[in-house]
Design a protein around this motif. Structure first.
Motif, PDB file in Angstrom:
ATOM      1  N   SER A 219       0.833  -1.195   0.000  1.00 32.03           N
ATOM      2  CA  SER A 219       0.000   0.000   0.000  1.00 32.03           C
ATOM      3  C   SER A 219       0.869   1.246   0.000  1.00 32.03           C
ATOM      4  O   SER A 219       1.955   1.270   0.588  1.00 32.03           O
ATOM      5  CB  SER A 219      -0.907   0.017   1.233  1.00 32.03           C
ATOM      6  N   SER A 221      -0.637   4.116   1.020  1.00 33.05           N
ATOM      7  CA  SER A 221      -1.464   5.026   1.805  1.00 33.05           C
ATOM      8  C   SER A 221      -0.657   5.784   2.848  1.00 33.05           C
ATOM      9  O   SER A 221      -1.050   6.866   3.271  1.00 33.05           O
ATOM     10  CB  SER A 221      -2.597   4.252   2.485  1.00 33.05           C
ATOM     11  N   THR A 331      -7.162   3.968  -6.517  1.00 37.85           N
ATOM     12  CA  THR A 331      -7.625   5.121  -5.735  1.00 37.85           C
ATOM     13  C   THR A 331      -8.676   5.963  -6.437  1.00 37.85           C
ATOM     14  O   THR A 331      -9.485   6.618  -5.771  1.00 37.85           O
ATOM     15  CB  THR A 331      -6.429   6.031  -5.391  1.00 37.85           C
TER      16      THR A 331
END
Length: 366
Positions: A219, A221, A331
């Motif tokens: 990820s 993020s 996303t």
């Protein structure tokens, strides 16, 4: 016997025109040079196209999303102008994520190509043979047992990848490295490490397990400006080393005997190449987790594009394109945002199955 009779008994004189023409040495050299020149031109063209694709993905990534920012505003923000709301989104959220994605993709692409070429097996990528599994196991244990934060996990994951690669090398090496032995040992080590990861998740609290699970999926993020200097400083050292190593890689691609005949020190060259490849995979895994199948896909795709030659530059650019495109899909183009590793896993799993099926049909799979 007269001269005329001797000539008659010897038969007709051979016709020089009937003999196969052999190309002059200069002509053969010119042909080789022409083939090499075509290969270089194709590699340069592919690299230029990939650079354009990377730039296009960068532009789309910076402008598209839940909060759309016009390209003109992006240019103004990058130039230092403050636009309320948009400046924070571009400079603090999208740009660091973009730079981490570029670095991670390039590192995985170059790493996978080196290992696949070195052992002459398309299955031998860091995510298949257990190197990223070692990083994941170390990171999960650090998060769940050691209580480490996101910053402290990175060096732990790096160390786990290096230790795992060293163990695989020792177990697979018997005089020399066999491609399928290397893959099989790596798959076995990966299975053990995945069990260690699962054990660490079962012992963790819910919040810690959730945080670790997102990381091991792969990820971006948590990408931030704190990661960017560390990642790109490591790449500034490792990518030039990989480019230098590619000179030996071309000789080793011909086989150990041919490489030794060309003057290469086979085993030291292999060990050095593996260290560079593992370091690249470890740096990428420490930054974003084990993003699935990027290292596995980048090399074969780059080979297809360049016509079969080994090009670390094309592989690194292909990896960067894969991560950027997968993150864009994860996303911005899906109803629910997902980790980038989910999208790359969906892309890579069918290719892995296809390679296994092809190897089985051709009798190469053992």
């Amino acid at each position: 016997m007269s001269a005329a009779a001797a000539a008659r008994d010897a038969g007709p004189a051979p016709d020089a025109r009937s003999a196969p023409e052999r190309p002059a040495p200069d002509a053969a050299v010119n042909r080789v040079r022409a083939v090499r020149a075509r290969g270089r031109r194709r590699c340069a063209t592919v690299a230029a196209v990939l650079v354009v694709l990377v730039v296009a993905l960068v532009v789309v990534t910076l402008t598209l999303g839940p909060f759309k920012v016009a390209l003109v505003d992006v240019v103004r923000i990058l130039g230092g102008e403050q636009i309320p709301g948009a400046t924070f989104i571009v400079m603090e959220q999208r740009l660091p994520r973009l730079l981490v994605a570029l670095g991670v993709g390039a590192a995985f692409g170059a790493s996978g190509t080196i290992i696949q070429t070195l052992v002459r097996n398309p299955l031998a990528s860091p995510d298949v043979i257990g190197i990223t599994a070692g990083a994941s196991a170390a990171a999960v244990l650090g998060m769940t047992v050691g209580g480490l934060g996101a910053v402290a996990v990175a060096p732990v994951a790096f160390g786990g990848a290096l230790v795992t690669a060293a163990g695989i090398y020792v177990l697979a090496r018997r005089g020399t490295i066999s491609g399928y032995r290397f893959v099989l040992v790596g798959v076995g080590v990966a299975a053990v490490l995945n069990a260690v990861t699962a054990w660490g998740l079962t012992r963790a609290e819910v919040t810690e397990a959730s945080r670790a699970l997102v990381w091991i999926t792969g990820s971006l993020s948590r990408a931030s400006w704190d990661q960017v200097p560390v990642l790109w400083a490591a790449l500034a050292v490792l990518l030039p080393l990989a480019a230098l190593a590619a000179l030996r890689l071309r000789a080793l691609e011909l086989g150990d005997d041919a490489a030794a005949g060309l003057g290469a020190r086979v085993e030291p060259a292999k060990a050095g190449l593996l260290v560079v490849a593992v370091a690249l995979a470890a740096v990428a895994t420490a930054a974003a987790g084990p993003v699935a199948f990027v290292a596995f896909l980048s090399g074969p795709l780059a080979r297809r594009l360049t016509g079969g030659g080994v090009s670390l530059g094309a592989s690194a650019l292909t990896g960067a394109c894969l991560v950027l495109a997968a993150d864009l899909v994860a996303t911005s183009l899906l109803p629910t945002a997902l980790p980038v590793g989910v999208v790359t896993g969906v892309l890579g799993a069918p290719v892995l199955l296809w390679l296994l099926a092809r190897a089985n049909r051709s009798g190469e799979g053992g």
